[in-house]
Design a protein around this motif. Structure first.
Motif, PDB file in Angstrom:
ATOM      1  N   GLY A  23      -6.922   9.268   0.087  1.00 24.78           N
ATOM      2  CA  GLY A  23      -5.759   9.306   0.967  1.00 24.78           C
ATOM      3  C   GLY A  23      -4.727  10.174   0.294  1.00 24.78           C
ATOM      4  O   GLY A  23      -5.039  10.928  -0.617  1.00 24.78           O
ATOM      5  N   CYS A  24      -3.479  10.055   0.720  1.00 24.93           N
ATOM      6  CA  CYS A  24      -2.465  10.890   0.106  1.00 24.93           C
ATOM      7  C   CYS A  24      -1.824  10.147  -1.049  1.00 24.93           C
ATOM      8  O   CYS A  24      -0.874  10.621  -1.623  1.00 24.93           O
ATOM      9  CB  CYS A  24      -1.410  11.274   1.126  1.00 24.93           C
ATOM     10  SG  CYS A  24      -0.277   9.966   1.481  1.00 24.93           S
ATOM     11  N   ASN A  25      -2.269   8.989  -1.356  1.00 32.34           N
ATOM     12  CA  ASN A  25      -1.777   8.052  -2.361  1.00 32.34           C
ATOM     13  C   ASN A  25      -0.395   7.478  -2.051  1.00 32.34           C
ATOM     14  O   ASN A  25       0.170   6.771  -2.865  1.00 32.34           O
ATOM     15  CB  ASN A  25      -1.953   8.576  -3.790  1.00 32.34           C
ATOM     16  CG  ASN A  25      -0.867   9.469  -4.328  1.00 32.34           C
ATOM     17  OD1 ASN A  25       0.296   9.300  -4.003  1.00 32.34           O
ATOM     18  ND2 ASN A  25      -1.229  10.387  -5.153  1.00 32.34           N
ATOM     19  N   GLY A  26       0.095   7.724  -0.855  1.00 30.20           N
ATOM     20  CA  GLY A  26       1.312   7.049  -0.420  1.00 30.20           C
ATOM     21  C   GLY A  26       1.112   5.543  -0.359  1.00 30.20           C
ATOM     22  O   GLY A  26       1.980   4.772  -0.749  1.00 30.20           O
ATOM     23  N   CYS A  27      -0.064   5.142   0.116  1.00 31.61           N
ATOM     24  CA  CYS A  27      -0.336   3.706   0.211  1.00 31.61           C
ATOM     25  C   CYS A  27      -0.467   3.091  -1.179  1.00 31.61           C
ATOM     26  O   CYS A  27      -0.020   1.971  -1.405  1.00 31.61           O
ATOM     27  CB  CYS A  27      -1.601   3.462   1.009  1.00 31.61           C
ATOM     28  SG  CYS A  27      -1.378   3.764   2.759  1.00 31.61           S
ATOM     29  N   GLY A  89      -3.376   0.931   5.465  1.00 28.03           N
ATOM     30  CA  GLY A  89      -2.947   2.232   5.974  1.00 28.03           C
ATOM     31  C   GLY A  89      -3.862   2.749   7.058  1.00 28.03           C
ATOM     32  O   GLY A  89      -4.946   2.211   7.318  1.00 28.03           O
ATOM     33  N   ASN A  90      -3.399   3.814   7.699  1.00 27.10           N
ATOM     34  CA  ASN A  90      -4.187   4.392   8.778  1.00 27.10           C
ATOM     35  C   ASN A  90      -5.438   5.087   8.275  1.00 27.10           C
ATOM     36  O   ASN A  90      -6.399   5.217   9.012  1.00 27.10           O
ATOM     37  CB  ASN A  90      -3.338   5.413   9.544  1.00 27.10           C
ATOM     38  CG  ASN A  90      -2.287   4.729  10.370  1.00 27.10           C
ATOM     39  OD1 ASN A  90      -2.288   3.512  10.496  1.00 27.10           O
ATOM     40  ND2 ASN A  90      -1.379   5.505  10.925  1.00 27.10           N
ATOM     41  N   CYS A  91      -5.393   5.568   7.034  1.00 31.85           N
ATOM     42  CA  CYS A  91      -6.539   6.326   6.521  1.00 31.85           C
ATOM     43  C   CYS A  91      -7.847   5.551   6.608  1.00 31.85           C
ATOM     44  O   CYS A  91      -8.803   6.038   7.192  1.00 31.85           O
ATOM     45  CB  CYS A  91      -6.280   6.767   5.088  1.00 31.85           C
ATOM     46  SG  CYS A  91      -5.379   8.290   4.995  1.00 31.85           S
ATOM     47  N   ASP A  96      -6.690   8.846   9.841  1.00 32.55           N
ATOM     48  CA  ASP A  96      -5.345   9.397   9.960  1.00 32.55           C
ATOM     49  C   ASP A  96      -5.376  10.887  10.304  1.00 32.55           C
ATOM     50  O   ASP A  96      -6.237  11.315  11.059  1.00 32.55           O
ATOM     51  CB  ASP A  96      -4.576   9.138   8.656  1.00 32.55           C
ATOM     52  CG  ASP A  96      -3.069   9.078   8.893  1.00 32.55           C
ATOM     53  OD1 ASP A  96      -2.680   9.006  10.059  1.00 32.55           O
ATOM     54  OD2 ASP A  96      -2.314   9.100   7.926  1.00 32.55           O
ATOM     55  N   PRO A 123       2.723   5.152   5.295  1.00 30.33           N
ATOM     56  CA  PRO A 123       2.073   3.927   4.821  1.00 30.33           C
ATOM     57  C   PRO A 123       2.766   2.706   5.392  1.00 30.33           C
ATOM     58  O   PRO A 123       3.906   2.796   5.830  1.00 30.33           O
ATOM     59  CB  PRO A 123       2.313   4.010   3.317  1.00 30.33           C
ATOM     60  CG  PRO A 123       3.626   4.693   3.209  1.00 30.33           C
ATOM     61  CD  PRO A 123       3.702   5.656   4.332  1.00 30.33           C
TER      62      PRO A 123
ATOM     63  N   ARG B  59       1.158  15.061   3.732  1.00 29.22           N
ATOM     64  CA  ARG B  59       0.167  14.138   3.185  1.00 29.22           C
ATOM     65  C   ARG B  59      -0.742  14.783   2.153  1.00 29.22           C
ATOM     66  O   ARG B  59      -1.813  14.267   1.860  1.00 29.22           O
ATOM     67  CB  ARG B  59      -0.632  13.515   4.323  1.00 29.22           C
ATOM     68  CG  ARG B  59       0.168  12.418   5.002  1.00 29.22           C
ATOM     69  CD  ARG B  59      -0.283  12.116   6.390  1.00 29.22           C
ATOM     70  NE  ARG B  59       0.581  11.132   7.027  1.00 29.22           N
ATOM     71  CZ  ARG B  59       1.786  11.392   7.530  1.00 29.22           C
ATOM     72  NH1 ARG B  59       2.284  12.618   7.462  1.00 29.22           N
ATOM     73  NH2 ARG B  59       2.508  10.452   8.076  1.00 29.22           N
ATOM     74  N   ASN B 144       6.323   8.824   3.541  1.00 33.64           N
ATOM     75  CA  ASN B 144       6.154  10.043   4.318  1.00 33.64           C
ATOM     76  C   ASN B 144       7.285  10.123   5.324  1.00 33.64           C
ATOM     77  O   ASN B 144       7.308   9.404   6.312  1.00 33.64           O
ATOM     78  CB  ASN B 144       4.797  10.026   5.027  1.00 33.64           C
ATOM     79  CG  ASN B 144       3.670  10.182   4.037  1.00 33.64           C
ATOM     80  OD1 ASN B 144       3.827  10.832   3.011  1.00 33.64           O
ATOM     81  ND2 ASN B 144       2.548   9.575   4.321  1.00 33.64           N
TER      82      ASN B 144
HETATM   83  S1  SF4 Z   1      -2.375   5.953   5.519  1.00 29.44           S
HETATM   84 FE1  SF4 Z   1      -0.847   7.584   5.322  1.00 29.44          FE
HETATM   85  S2  SF4 Z   1       0.310   7.022   3.488  1.00 29.44           S
HETATM   86 FE2  SF4 Z   1      -1.567   5.840   3.429  1.00 29.44          FE
HETATM   87  S3  SF4 Z   1      -2.972   7.073   2.183  1.00 29.44           S
HETATM   88 FE3  SF4 Z   1      -3.325   7.596   4.350  1.00 29.44          FE
HETATM   89  S4  SF4 Z   1      -2.045   9.393   4.714  1.00 29.44           S
HETATM   90 FE4  SF4 Z   1      -1.301   8.414   2.837  1.00 29.44          FE
END
Ligand code: SF4
Lengths: 149, 384
Positions: A23-27, A89-91, A96, A123, B59, B144
């Protein structure tokens, strides 16, 4: 008797392994934020240590990328029974924004391992993650523990 | 002996495999395996409009998500040859510095966690939460933010919100010194940090280290100096140190936070009224733009056709810093525990780095498929 005791103890001592499967590591960061004194995950007896071999709960963040196709399953089998998988998260739910033409992700995670709980958001807020973990995990562990007996 | 660490390991936040070659406790050298979070962002962006792609740019990385959208938008603005209104520029700087503050606090907290210093780890996270609140107040989101658009920012900030942010920052500043003192004068912390994981000036240049990692080794380079908003309107100085060890890198981040807080106050005190968005006349063209992300220099190279992206290439700072870490910092570290701590000070952000382009020299073609195709492709090439 021993098993009942184990059930009670495990309910209030939950070890968590965080797996970012792309993922983008936001979560992940929001899970780390849970450790902060404001949310204080550890007061609920939840301990994040990222070791699959001792984990009761696997938190999956991220859509599944190439390298995780086999590794995710491997990590899942490493964790001892009973185990609970929470997708954050959506990922892991839909892939996502990455799940488009050209992307190399294979979401959803539930295609690869059984998922017990899902939290959407990109997230999700730390409080939501906390709420979901607290409402689902202890019950699920106890239930699975009983089924496995 | 080869000691593999990761991809899932208590010491690492993100998936990556670190192979340490050890002799007893001593680490001789290190190797790094990437590729666990490669998602194919650049490939998805091709042929899409900027309205769609900007969310993908955000992202690339969740920790420094803000600077990616800013750089993305500024590249488009540069191609069109236009500048956004001053108020929008100020708001961008404000968000950027808030983001830098939270990212540096997180990086330092990770380092303290790697040192098993739980107290400072918790203090850092506790300091970070008010900054996250400020970001949320301003943009509506914690991570985000979706705050930038090509031509300006998405919405205006209210004066009451700006004042609230100022209060948060002033409060943070008043508590801040205590924690820096704790680190700077803690005898045990000093023992674990000083002279560990050294990266000399020459090595930093060789490895092309950027950001706080390079600056802690004496590379006085901060792209904010060249950015028009900072150069023309704000007053700040570049922080750098000479030692190049774990202590210097952590201290450098601590000092940079101070500068960031100062910039935030300047922005809030001097922000001009006016528009926050202009209309951009999209043309076709190619350009690149660089910005200082929390971890160093991030570059976007975009070829456009109207508001469609024909080709895009993103270069993030972490890849150079992680390489510098593997090649130079981890060489001859005394113990494995120190190696993990050293790795943490290089502030690795794996989600940033994962980008694969396969260049087939013979056929002169480019392809962007995932890692598994890389092996497949190399086999094909070898067979030919
Ligand atoms: S759900 Fe959104 S915030 Fe979480 S890992 Fe995926 S892209 Fe990143």
């Amino acid at each position: 008797m021993l098993n009942t005791l184990k059930d009670i103890v495990r309910k209030s001592s939950i070890h968590v392994c965080l797996v970012n499967t792309g993922g983008c590591n936001g979560c992940d960061i929001e899970v780390v934020a849970l450790l902060s004194p404001r949310y204080d995950l550890e007061q609920y007896g939840i301990y994040v240590h990222n070791n699959p071999r001792e984990a009761d709960v696997i938190l999956v963040t991220g859509a599944v990328t190439d390298q995780w196709l086999e590794n995710l399953r491997r990590i899942y089998t490493k964790a001892p029974e009973p185990k609970v998988v929470v997708a954050i998260g959506n990922c892991p739910l839909t892939g996502d924004v990455f799940n488009q033409e050209g992307g190399s992700v294979y979401a959803p995670v539930s295609d690869f391992i059984p998922v017990d709980a899902e939290i959407s958001g990109c997230p999700p807020r730390p409080s939501e993650i906390l709420e979901a973990i607290l409402s689902v995990v202890p019950g699920a562990i106890a239930l699975k523990g009983r089924q496995n007996k | 002996m080869i000691l593999p660490i990761g991809p899932i390991h208590p010491g690492l936040k993100e998936p990556l495999r670190l192979k340490l070659k050890t002799q007893g406790e001593k680490v001789l050298s290190a190797e790094i395996d990437y590729g666990y979070v490669h998602r194919g962002i650049e490939r998805i962006m091709q042929g899409q409009t900027w309205q769609k792609s900007i969310f993908l740019a955000e992202r690339v990385c969740g920790i420094c998500s803000y600077i990616h959208t800013q750089t993305f938008a500024e590249t488009f603005e540069k191609i069109a040859g236009q500048q956004v209104p001053l108020r929008a520029q100020y708001l961008r700087v404000l968000t950027n510095e808030l983001d830098r503050t939270q990212s540096h606090l997180l990086a330092n907290s990770t380092y303290f966690k790697a040192l098993e210093h739980e107290t400072l780890f918790m203090y850092m996270l506790a300091l970070r939460e008010p900054v996250m609140d400020a970001i949320e107040l301003l943009t509506g989101n914690r991570v985000n933010m979706g705050w930038n658009v090509v031509g300006g920012v998405r919405m205006d900030a209210r004066d009451s919100h700006l004042q609230k942010i100022r209060e948060i920052i002033v409060k943070l500043e008043s508590e801040y010194d205590k924690y820096v003192e704790m680190f700077a004068h803690g005898p045990l912390l000093g023992l674990r940090s000083r002279d560990v994981g050294k990266l000399t000036y020459d090595e930093a240049i060789k490895a092309r280290a950027v950001g706080p990692i390079g600056r802690a080794s004496g590379l006085k380079h901060d792209l904010r100096e060249e950015h028009h908003t900072y150069k023309d309107n704000l007053d700040f100085k570049v922080i750098y140190r000479k030692e190049g060890d774990n202590f210097a890198r952590t201290m450098n981040r601590f000092d940079e936070i101070r500068v960031s807080l100062d910039i935030i106050k300047q922005v809030i005190d001097n922000i001009p009224p006016g528009d926050i968005r202009t209309k951009i006349d999209f043309g076709a063209g190619y350009d690149q733009w660089r910005n200082e992300a929390p971890r160093g220099e991030v570059t976007y190279m975009i070829e456009t056709n109207g508001n469609l992206i024909k080709e895009i290439s993103i270069r993030t700072p972490s890849i150079m810093n992680i390489d510098a870490c593997a090649k130079y910092m981890l060489k001859d570290v005394a113990t494995v525990a120190d190696a993990v701590a050293t790795y943490a000070t290089s502030d690795p952000c794996i989600a940033c780095t994962e980008r694969v382009v396969i260049l087939d020299e013979k056929e002169g073609e480019k392809s962007y498929q995932g890692i598994h195709n890389l092996n497949h492709k190399t086999n094909l090439i070898n067979e030919k």
